[in-house]
Write a protein that holds these residues in place. Sequence first.
Motif, PDB file in Angstrom:
ATOM      1  N   VAL A  21      40.167  62.378 114.520  1.00  0.00           N
ATOM      2  CA  VAL A  21      41.367  62.849 115.197  1.00  0.00           C
ATOM      3  C   VAL A  21      42.570  62.132 114.605  1.00  0.00           C
ATOM      4  O   VAL A  21      42.654  60.923 114.627  1.00  0.00           O
ATOM      5  N   ASN A  22      43.504  62.902 114.089  1.00  0.00           N
ATOM      6  CA  ASN A  22      44.712  62.270 113.564  1.00  0.00           C
ATOM      7  C   ASN A  22      45.974  63.033 113.926  1.00  0.00           C
ATOM      8  O   ASN A  22      47.059  62.580 113.641  1.00  0.00           O
ATOM      9  N   ASN A  23      45.798  64.212 114.524  1.00  0.00           N
ATOM     10  CA  ASN A  23      46.983  64.954 114.961  1.00  0.00           C
ATOM     11  C   ASN A  23      46.625  65.896 116.116  1.00  0.00           C
ATOM     12  O   ASN A  23      45.461  66.134 116.399  1.00  0.00           O
ATOM     13  N   LEU A  24      47.658  66.398 116.760  1.00  0.00           N
ATOM     14  CA  LEU A  24      47.491  67.245 117.941  1.00  0.00           C
ATOM     15  C   LEU A  24      46.726  68.524 117.616  1.00  0.00           C
ATOM     16  O   LEU A  24      45.815  68.916 118.350  1.00  0.00           O
ATOM     17  N   GLU A  25      47.074  69.163 116.531  1.00  0.00           N
ATOM     18  CA  GLU A  25      46.429  70.428 116.158  1.00  0.00           C
ATOM     19  C   GLU A  25      44.926  70.252 115.962  1.00  0.00           C
ATOM     20  O   GLU A  25      44.126  71.038 116.456  1.00  0.00           O
ATOM     21  N   ASN A  26      44.551  69.207 115.267  1.00  0.00           N
ATOM     22  CA  ASN A  26      43.141  68.937 115.000  1.00  0.00           C
ATOM     23  C   ASN A  26      42.386  68.679 116.304  1.00  0.00           C
ATOM     24  O   ASN A  26      41.303  69.226 116.531  1.00  0.00           O
ATOM     25  N   LEU A  27      42.957  67.867 117.165  1.00  0.00           N
ATOM     26  CA  LEU A  27      42.291  67.541 118.421  1.00  0.00           C
ATOM     27  C   LEU A  27      42.170  68.759 119.324  1.00  0.00           C
ATOM     28  O   LEU A  27      41.113  69.016 119.901  1.00  0.00           O
ATOM     29  N   LYS A  28      43.258  69.531 119.449  1.00  0.00           N
ATOM     30  CA  LYS A  28      43.208  70.726 120.296  1.00  0.00           C
ATOM     31  C   LYS A  28      42.151  71.711 119.793  1.00  0.00           C
ATOM     32  O   LYS A  28      41.447  72.333 120.583  1.00  0.00           O
ATOM     33  N   ASP A  29      42.020  71.813 118.503  1.00  0.00           N
ATOM     34  CA  ASP A  29      41.022  72.700 117.915  1.00  0.00           C
ATOM     35  C   ASP A  29      39.611  72.249 118.293  1.00  0.00           C
ATOM     36  O   ASP A  29      38.783  73.058 118.716  1.00  0.00           O
ATOM     37  N   HIS A  30      39.341  70.957 118.192  1.00  0.00           N
ATOM     38  CA  HIS A  30      38.021  70.434 118.548  1.00  0.00           C
ATOM     39  C   HIS A  30      37.726  70.614 120.041  1.00  0.00           C
ATOM     40  O   HIS A  30      36.617  70.993 120.419  1.00  0.00           O
ATOM     41  N   ILE A  31      38.703  70.336 120.875  1.00  0.00           N
ATOM     42  CA  ILE A  31      38.505  70.462 122.324  1.00  0.00           C
ATOM     43  C   ILE A  31      38.256  71.914 122.711  1.00  0.00           C
ATOM     44  O   ILE A  31      37.329  72.226 123.451  1.00  0.00           O
ATOM     45  N   THR A  32      39.088  72.808 122.210  1.00  0.00           N
ATOM     46  CA  THR A  32      38.944  74.235 122.525  1.00  0.00           C
ATOM     47  C   THR A  32      37.575  74.747 122.104  1.00  0.00           C
ATOM     48  O   THR A  32      36.913  75.467 122.855  1.00  0.00           O
ATOM     49  N   THR A  33      37.140  74.365 120.921  1.00  0.00           N
ATOM     50  CA  THR A  33      35.833  74.795 120.435  1.00  0.00           C
ATOM     51  C   THR A  33      34.722  74.276 121.342  1.00  0.00           C
ATOM     52  O   THR A  33      33.801  75.009 121.703  1.00  0.00           O
ATOM     53  N   LYS A  34      34.824  73.023 121.737  1.00  0.00           N
ATOM     54  CA  LYS A  34      33.788  72.430 122.589  1.00  0.00           C
ATOM     55  C   LYS A  34      33.769  73.077 123.971  1.00  0.00           C
ATOM     56  O   LYS A  34      32.693  73.270 124.560  1.00  0.00           O
ATOM     57  N   TYR A  36      34.125  76.044 124.765  1.00  0.00           N
ATOM     58  CA  TYR A  36      33.392  77.317 124.749  1.00  0.00           C
ATOM     59  C   TYR A  36      31.921  77.126 125.105  1.00  0.00           C
ATOM     60  O   TYR A  36      31.235  78.070 125.478  1.00  0.00           O
ATOM     61  N   ASP A  37      31.412  75.893 125.019  1.00  0.00           N
ATOM     62  CA  ASP A  37      30.022  75.623 125.370  1.00  0.00           C
ATOM     63  C   ASP A  37      29.779  75.689 126.878  1.00  0.00           C
ATOM     64  O   ASP A  37      28.641  75.768 127.319  1.00  0.00           O
ATOM     65  N   PHE A  38      30.847  75.631 127.662  1.00  0.00           N
ATOM     66  CA  PHE A  38      30.728  75.617 129.115  1.00  0.00           C
ATOM     67  C   PHE A  38      31.279  76.918 129.698  1.00  0.00           C
ATOM     68  O   PHE A  38      32.384  77.319 129.367  1.00  0.00           O
ATOM     69  N   ASN A  39      30.505  77.538 130.572  1.00  0.00           N
ATOM     70  CA  ASN A  39      30.962  78.770 131.212  1.00  0.00           C
ATOM     71  C   ASN A  39      31.740  78.499 132.492  1.00  0.00           C
ATOM     72  O   ASN A  39      32.670  79.213 132.821  1.00  0.00           O
ATOM     73  N   ARG A  40      31.319  77.490 133.228  1.00  0.00           N
ATOM     74  CA  ARG A  40      31.949  77.193 134.515  1.00  0.00           C
ATOM     75  C   ARG A  40      33.194  76.337 134.328  1.00  0.00           C
ATOM     76  O   ARG A  40      33.172  75.333 133.610  1.00  0.00           O
ATOM     77  N   ASP A  41      34.256  76.721 135.028  1.00  0.00           N
ATOM     78  CA  ASP A  41      35.488  75.931 134.990  1.00  0.00           C
ATOM     79  C   ASP A  41      35.257  74.519 135.502  1.00  0.00           C
ATOM     80  O   ASP A  41      35.834  73.568 135.002  1.00  0.00           O
ATOM     81  N   ARG A  42      34.396  74.382 136.519  1.00  0.00           N
ATOM     82  CA  ARG A  42      34.102  73.052 137.070  1.00  0.00           C
ATOM     83  C   ARG A  42      33.530  72.136 135.986  1.00  0.00           C
ATOM     84  O   ARG A  42      33.883  70.973 135.875  1.00  0.00           O
ATOM     85  N   ASP A  43      32.630  72.681 135.145  1.00  0.00           N
ATOM     86  CA  ASP A  43      32.041  71.887 134.063  1.00  0.00           C
ATOM     87  C   ASP A  43      33.093  71.525 133.017  1.00  0.00           C
ATOM     88  O   ASP A  43      33.107  70.407 132.497  1.00  0.00           O
ATOM     89  N   LYS A  44      33.966  72.472 132.716  1.00  0.00           N
ATOM     90  CA  LYS A  44      35.043  72.194 131.753  1.00  0.00           C
ATOM     91  C   LYS A  44      35.946  71.079 132.262  1.00  0.00           C
ATOM     92  O   LYS A  44      36.306  70.163 131.512  1.00  0.00           O
TER      93      LYS A  44
END
Length: 191
Positions: A21-34, A36-44
């Motif tokens: 992680v070195n910038n906002l764009e990179n981190l947001k991309d990783h978080i958003t991708t991860k 997607y592994d969770f269907n429930r909002d509570r889990d997210k």
Amino acid sequence: MNIVEKEADRFFNRLYRNGKVNNLENLKDHITTKLYDFNRDRDKLDFLKIIRQKSVEDKEEHMKNCSGCGYDEERDIGIFAIDQEIDKINRFYSYQPKTEDEFSVEQESELHNKLNDILEKLEKQGFGQQIIFDEIEDLKNHFNLGKKNWFQLLKGKVVDLTLKKVLDKTIVQEIYDQLSEGFEQVVKMIE
């Protein structure tokens, strides 16, 4: 440790510990991708709150011996990105109680009538403060919380009215007893 916690731990270690992680764009991309592994909002939300807490703790630990390397700025960017995701999910997240904890239409109607009766009795007894009416009216709007959470809310409100010396403890006990009649199992869980 449940699955969400394990995933959060792995994600945090893989992403932060390896310096990816070195910038906002990179981190947001990783978080958003991860996410997607969770269907429930509570889990997210649980996942995000765990990695946020780990980020804060990691930053605080690092800052004890830091001489201005920029690590704190990188963690602040991470916390900012996580907070944005939490806010985004919270806008559309609504609590859904378990089926057995939901009020039936009859129970809601019965409690609504009891609340009206209580308001009427309090007015006749000379308790005409607006705060009492506001608190009781507010209870009518929260049946969606489920039985356990609704009765916890009720308990908090009546205790608050007692502490503010708006109502006597005996009157508060009568209100609580009247409303909890028929819901003894739920009330026992709370106490």
